[in-house]
Design a protein around this motif. Structure first.
Motif, PDB file in Angstrom:
ATOM      1  N   PHE A 105       6.581  -3.272   5.385  1.00 10.52           N
ATOM      2  CA  PHE A 105       5.447  -2.474   5.674  1.00 10.52           C
ATOM      3  C   PHE A 105       4.218  -3.269   6.002  1.00 10.52           C
ATOM      4  CE2 PHE A 105       1.963   0.006   3.079  1.00 10.52           C
ATOM      5  CZ  PHE A 105       1.812   1.114   3.836  1.00 10.52           C
ATOM      6  N   CYS A 109       2.102  -3.499   9.638  1.00 12.77           N
ATOM      7  CA  CYS A 109       1.037  -2.558   9.610  1.00 12.77           C
ATOM      8  C   CYS A 109      -0.130  -3.158  10.782  1.00 12.77           C
ATOM      9  CB  CYS A 109       0.108  -3.383   8.177  1.00 12.77           C
ATOM     10  SG  CYS A 109      -1.567  -2.812   7.988  1.00 12.77           S
ATOM     11  N   TYR A 110      -0.623  -1.912  11.385  1.00 10.41           N
ATOM     12  CA  TYR A 110      -1.562  -2.223  12.457  1.00 10.41           C
ATOM     13  C   TYR A 110      -2.580  -3.429  12.477  1.00 10.41           C
ATOM     14  CZ  TYR A 110       0.586   2.272  14.093  1.00 10.41           C
ATOM     15  OH  TYR A 110       1.071   3.320  14.741  1.00 10.41           O
ATOM     16  N   TYR A 111      -3.087  -3.243  11.136  1.00  8.43           N
ATOM     17  CA  TYR A 111      -4.224  -4.332  10.790  1.00  8.43           C
ATOM     18  C   TYR A 111      -3.431  -5.737  10.621  1.00  8.43           C
ATOM     19  CZ  TYR A 111      -7.105  -7.774   8.899  1.00  8.43           C
ATOM     20  OH  TYR A 111      -7.882  -8.924   8.630  1.00  8.43           O
ATOM     21  N   HIS A 150       7.467   0.961  11.433  1.00  4.86           N
ATOM     22  CA  HIS A 150       6.265   1.107  10.747  1.00  4.86           C
ATOM     23  C   HIS A 150       6.246   2.445   9.730  1.00  4.86           C
ATOM     24  CE1 HIS A 150       2.613  -0.096   8.511  1.00  4.86           C
ATOM     25  NE2 HIS A 150       1.896   1.220   8.902  1.00  4.86           N
ATOM     26  N   TYR A 197      -4.751   1.902  -0.049  1.00  5.77           N
ATOM     27  CA  TYR A 197      -4.308   1.177   1.176  1.00  5.77           C
ATOM     28  C   TYR A 197      -3.027   1.921   1.799  1.00  5.77           C
ATOM     29  CZ  TYR A 197      -1.759  -2.052   3.684  1.00  5.77           C
ATOM     30  OH  TYR A 197      -1.077  -2.673   4.808  1.00  5.77           O
ATOM     31  N   CYS A 201      -3.001   4.328   5.780  1.00  2.32           N
ATOM     32  CA  CYS A 201      -2.369   3.927   6.961  1.00  2.32           C
ATOM     33  C   CYS A 201      -2.381   4.796   7.998  1.00  2.32           C
ATOM     34  CB  CYS A 201      -0.890   3.824   6.256  1.00  2.32           C
ATOM     35  SG  CYS A 201       0.283   3.524   7.543  1.00  2.32           S
ATOM     36  N   HIS A 202      -2.390   4.272   9.132  1.00  2.00           N
ATOM     37  CA  HIS A 202      -2.318   5.085  10.572  1.00  2.00           C
ATOM     38  C   HIS A 202      -1.356   6.014  10.387  1.00  2.00           C
ATOM     39  CE1 HIS A 202      -5.096   1.529  11.213  1.00  2.00           C
ATOM     40  NE2 HIS A 202      -5.557   2.338  12.429  1.00  2.00           N
ATOM     41  N   HIS A 235      -9.434   0.647   6.460  1.00  2.00           N
ATOM     42  CA  HIS A 235      -8.065   0.000   5.938  1.00  2.00           C
ATOM     43  C   HIS A 235      -8.099  -1.504   6.345  1.00  2.00           C
ATOM     44  CE1 HIS A 235      -3.878   0.382   6.272  1.00  2.00           C
ATOM     45  NE2 HIS A 235      -3.713  -0.427   7.168  1.00  2.00           N
TER      46      HIS A 235
HETATM   47 FE1  FES Z   1      -1.649  -0.679   7.911  1.00  2.43          FE
HETATM   48 FE2  FES Z   1       0.171   1.371   8.065  1.00  2.43          FE
HETATM   49  S1  FES Z   1      -0.035   0.106   6.420  1.00  2.43           S
HETATM   50  S2  FES Z   1      -1.406   0.866   9.479  1.00  2.43           S
END
Ligand code: FES
Length: 268
Positions: A105, A109-111, A150, A197, A201-202, A235
């Motif tokens: 996860f 994650c994008y970040y 993701h 958090y 999430c995106h 985020h």
């Molecule tokens: Fe960061 Fe999904 S947890 S984009």
């Protein structure tokens, strides 16, 4: 000297600049801080996960999130809320069912992708700074193709957040009755931040409101999408806060379990 190179078929090509970058600010500072912060957290978490001790405070039912759910036969019975199906072998973490999904996860994650692409792979280290590698294939090949997992990791993270919530609730049990101490505040604070958090999430935002043609026909999804969007704007901040709350929660429980200091009790 700056010239402009044109490629056949391209309307506008990049300027051919001899200097590595024209940036004169401290562009390297953010990737450096990210590198130090993430490395320190990963080292701490790895040491703790394979320590196999000081993860549970029996008197107050405090279980660290790094060992939840505790499922090896080394687990203290009161900490094993879901049984102990796994043997105790030092390479098997107590939370062997959840840690791989949590790792997936965060890794996808994008970040965090942006953070470690910049800080660890220098790809690129900052805006308007050249990539540290000669070739660039983006996320089109193995192993980075796996970043597409993701969304599925998000579903797993939701279930794990429920388990962490359960851990925080049963930690209000002290002896045979109700108890409340600083450990409860830390556990609940960690769970609230984990939910913030996870819901920021995106993928969560897309699941809530993506592909809808008419928000007016889906008022509940629209409200949830609005809520997730507000969280989503924070985020990056939540990604770092949760690293902090996870480490703090684990450290506090380790300290109590090891007897370094007692819990500050308000009730029970
Ligand atoms: Fe960061 Fe999904 S947890 S984009």
């Amino acid at each position: 000297m700056t010239t402009t190179a044109t490629r056949p078929g391209s309307a506008r090509a990049r300027a051919a600049i001899a200097a590595k970058t024209l940036r004169t600010d401290r562009w390297w500072f953010a990737p450096l801080i990210t590198f130090v912060g993430l490395s320190a957290w990963v080292i701490y978490a790895t040491v703790r996960v394979f320590m196999h001790k000081w993860y549970f405070v029996e008197t107050y039912h405090y279980l660290t999130p790094f060992y939840s759910p505790c499922i090896t036969d080394r687990c203290v019975p009161d900490a094993a809320h879901f049984g102990t199906p796994l043997p105790s072998f030092w390479l098997i973490p107590e939370a062997a069912f959840t840690l791989p999904f949590l790792l997936l996860f965060r890794l996808t994650c994008y970040y965090y992708r942006k953070a470690y692409y910049r800080a660890f792979w220098l790809s690129p280290p900052a805006c308007a700074v050249p990539d540290g590698h000669k070739t660039y294939s983006g996320e089109t090949r193995f192993p980075l193709l796996g970043q597409n997992l993701h969304r599925y990791a998000f579903y797993a993270a939701g279930i794990i957040s429920l388990i962490n919530t359960w851990d925080a609730i049963i930690a209000f049990r002290s002896g045979d009755g109700f108890g409340f101490g600083l450990g409860n505040i830390i556990l609940v604070g960690n769970v609230v931040m984990l939910w913030a958090y996870t819901l920021s999430c995106h993928s969560c935002r897309h699941i809530a409101g993506g592909r809808l043609k008419h928000f007016s026909k889906h008022p509940v999804r629209y409200r949830f999408w609005t809520f997730a969007s507000k969280l989503n704007a924070r985020h990056m901040m939540l990604a770092w806060i949760t690293l902090g709350t996870l480490a703090l929660t684990d450290f506090y429980i380790m300290a109590l379990s090891a007897g370094w200091f007692p819990d500050l009790r308000f009730v029970g």
